[in-house]
Design an enzyme around this catalytic site. Structure first.
Site, mmCIF file in Angstrom:
data_model
loop_
_atom_site.group_PDB
_atom_site.id
_atom_site.type_symbol
_atom_site.label_atom_id
_atom_site.label_comp_id
_atom_site.label_asym_id
_atom_site.label_seq_id
_atom_site.Cartn_x
_atom_site.Cartn_y
_atom_site.Cartn_z
ATOM 1 N N TYR A 168 38.941 -35.201 32.608
ATOM 2 C CA TYR A 168 37.735 -35.978 32.905
ATOM 3 C C TYR A 168 38.008 -36.815 34.146
ATOM 4 O O TYR A 168 38.883 -37.680 34.134
ATOM 5 C CB TYR A 168 37.365 -36.887 31.725
ATOM 6 C CG TYR A 168 36.101 -37.666 31.994
ATOM 7 C CD1 TYR A 168 34.855 -37.059 31.878
ATOM 8 C CD2 TYR A 168 36.151 -39.002 32.414
ATOM 9 C CE1 TYR A 168 33.700 -37.748 32.160
ATOM 10 C CE2 TYR A 168 34.987 -39.700 32.697
ATOM 11 C CZ TYR A 168 33.772 -39.071 32.561
ATOM 12 O OH TYR A 168 32.617 -39.752 32.849
ATOM 13 N N ASP A 249 44.772 -39.018 39.316
ATOM 14 C CA ASP A 249 43.661 -39.846 38.874
ATOM 15 C C ASP A 249 44.249 -40.871 37.909
ATOM 16 O O ASP A 249 44.525 -40.570 36.747
ATOM 17 C CB ASP A 249 42.616 -38.964 38.180
ATOM 18 C CG ASP A 249 41.461 -39.773 37.596
ATOM 19 O OD1 ASP A 249 41.599 -41.007 37.486
ATOM 20 O OD2 ASP A 249 40.438 -39.167 37.248
ATOM 21 N N LYS A 276 38.150 -48.829 36.727
ATOM 22 C CA LYS A 276 38.211 -49.640 35.504
ATOM 23 C C LYS A 276 38.550 -51.116 35.774
ATOM 24 O O LYS A 276 37.895 -51.755 36.558
ATOM 25 C CB LYS A 276 39.208 -49.035 34.516
ATOM 26 C CG LYS A 276 38.940 -47.565 34.189
ATOM 27 C CD LYS A 276 37.773 -47.391 33.257
ATOM 28 C CE LYS A 276 37.652 -45.966 32.754
ATOM 29 N NZ LYS A 276 36.412 -45.682 32.076
HETATM 30 N N1 PLP Z 1 38.777 -40.704 35.853
HETATM 31 C C1 PLP Z 1 39.224 -41.030 34.634
HETATM 32 C C2 PLP Z 1 40.599 -40.618 34.233
HETATM 33 C C3 PLP Z 1 38.415 -41.765 33.759
HETATM 34 O O1 PLP Z 1 38.863 -42.077 32.551
HETATM 35 C C4 PLP Z 1 37.142 -42.156 34.200
HETATM 36 C C5 PLP Z 1 36.247 -42.914 33.315
HETATM 37 O O2 PLP Z 1 36.430 -43.009 32.135
HETATM 38 C C6 PLP Z 1 36.708 -41.775 35.469
HETATM 39 C C7 PLP Z 1 37.569 -41.065 36.278
HETATM 40 C C8 PLP Z 1 35.362 -42.156 35.973
HETATM 41 O O3 PLP Z 1 35.297 -43.512 36.215
HETATM 42 P P1 PLP Z 1 33.850 -44.231 36.261
HETATM 43 O O4 PLP Z 1 33.347 -44.225 34.844
HETATM 44 O O5 PLP Z 1 34.160 -45.599 36.772
HETATM 45 O O6 PLP Z 1 32.998 -43.444 37.170
#
Ligand code: PLP
Length: 442
Positions: A168, A249, A276
């Site tokens: 994700y 990420d 976050k």
């Molecule tokens: N990448 C990871 C690993 C995440 O857990 C999340 C959100 O939960 C995102 C990207 C996306 O972040 P945002 O919700 O701030 O767009």
């Protein structure tokens, strides 16, 4: 369809009864939240504007956060073990964060100019994360990943991106069951997580067209599954060899240490994305990496890549992010939280084992995934739906006892929590496992 044994059928019926019972108690306890949710459904699909916040039978409406507590519309108080999916690192009432936000608001918002917090925040981020020489801010982790991928494609002049099954990276970069229909149309190849041989073969096969390999060093939404260090190291070596950019990420995992999980594991990618808690609880994202890659965005150079975003440097996120990182989430605080999370996860696993519960906890430091497993021999053939139902049962029972976390099985700890909060969670779980021993253990 496979023939079900009598035992399986009885098990399904008992689970359905238990869910109906806990659902009825939950409904009775939350009439105001139910009414608000039903009303919202007239103008918002499913009464929802952020899919992950929906759970069965309906979510409680939170009216206030205070310290490590959430308060709902029906007057209940919950210990917040969701922690806004890890963005709520500072709890709800941190005085330093509140003062920074107040100062930003009093200084006037939407200034349309560089402000005094963005560069100090960038300096801290660059000093902490081994892979980040330079950084740019965005509004969300999703945007950060989109920009990092765009940068990688422009830098390498290649078009394909490799991601991992179950990953994700944002609402338009979701690979839970293959690619989501609302994903951005990047060309992707999808490899199996933690399968070095498979991933390296795919890299080899696509080496001339792969711009980037994008990976969470711990798959977050995919179940809090840490990547093996050797697997990441293998990706590091193969991508370096083939001129492919390795992007971590760390939107979720950056809280694992001052310099993120990359620092803890000793594997340094070319680029990193963040999000976050780093905005102090306000909207946030960032992408950064090697100087030669990030230099592509320098607007003083003639062919600079554009990076737009009205709120990229919004005063609240920059001020709260800087205050949090400089004064609250120090390297020592990061280590302490990590160790506390590791100990808590071990404790929950020990509790589950001592009860013979078909339950386990995975994760990394303060981020924890809860998994239900097939029970004894009679129910080995249990389907995914009943595993989800058992999570639902557990979640609603814990909510009714005053503990909030994600129904899909996700918890994150925050800095406002005490040992007492952790003890109480463990005791409540113990109680639920006893109450439903026939469904959750064995
Ligand atoms: N990448 C990871 C690993 C995440 O857990 C999340 C959100 O939960 C995102 C990207 C996306 O972040 P945002 O919700 O701030 O767009």
């Amino acid at each position: 369809m496979k023939a079900q044994t009598m035992d399986q059928l009885k098990g399904h019926n008992r689970l359905a009864d238990a869910l109906a019972d806990v659902g009825a108690r939950y409904r009775a306890a939350n009439p105001e939240s139910l009414a608000r949710w039903e009303r919202a459904g007239a103008v918002m699909p499913g009464g929802n504007t952020r899919t992950v916040l929906h759970y069965d039978p309906f979510p409680v409406t939170v009216v206030k956060g205070e310290g490590t507590y959430l308060h709902d519309m029906d007057g209940h108080r919950y210990r917040d073990f969701l922690g806004e999916y890890s963005a709520g690192l500072y709890g709800h009432s941190n005085a330093i964060i509140e003062a920074a936000l107040k100062e930003a608001i009093e200084g006037g918002m939407a200034l349309g100019a560089p402000n005094r917090w963005e560069a100090p925040l960038a300096e801290l981020v660059c000093a902490r994360f081994p892979s980040i020489d330079m950084v740019r801010f965005t509004n969300s982790g999703t945007e950060a990943n989109l920009m990092a991928l765009g940068a990688a494609r422009a830098f390498t002049k290649r078009d394909i991106v490799m991601v991992f099954e179950g990953a994700y990276h944002g609402g338009v970069l979701t690979f839970a069951h293959g690619a989501s229909p609302v994903n951005v149309p990047f060309r992707t190849v999808i490899a199996a997580f933690n399968d070095s041989e498979g991933a390296l073969a795919l890299i080899e096969e696509n080496r001339d067209r792969l711009a980037a390999v994008l990976i969470e060093p711990m798959m977050g939404a995919g179940g809090c599954l840490p990547a093996d260090r050797a697997f990441l190291q293998g990706l590091r070596e193969a991508t370096t060899r083939q001129g492919i950019l390795l992007i971590f990420d760390e939107v979720m995992t950056s809280r694992s240490a001052a310099g993120g999980l990359q620092q803890r594991l000793g594997v340094t990618p070319d680029m990193t994305t963040l999000g976050k808690y780093l905005g102090g609880g306000a909207s946030f994202g960032a992408f950064g990496g090697r100087r030669d890659i990030m230099a592509l965005f320098d607007p003083t150079s003639p062919h600079a890549l554009p990076h737009a975003g009205t709120f990229n440097n919004n005063a609240m996120s920059m001020a709260a992010g800087y205050a949090g990182l400089s004064q609250v989430f120090t390297p020592e605080a990061a280590d302490q939280l990590y160790l506390s999370g590791e100990a808590f996860r071990e404790r929950l696993n020990a509790l589950a084992a001592s009860k013979g519960a078909a339950l386990s906890f995975t994760g990394c430091g303060s981020i924890i995934g809860l998994h239900t497993h097939a029970r004894g021999a009679a129910e080995r053939a249990e389907d995914e739906a009943s595993l989800q139902d058992r999570k639902r049962l557990l979640h609603l029972e814990m909510m009714l006892r005053g503990f909030a976390f994600a129904q899909r099985g996700y918890l994150s700890l925050n800095l406002a929590m005490s040992e007492d909060d952790l003890d109480r969670f463990a005791h409540a779980l113990d109680e639920v496992l006893d109450q439903h021993a026939d469904l959750l253990t064995g």
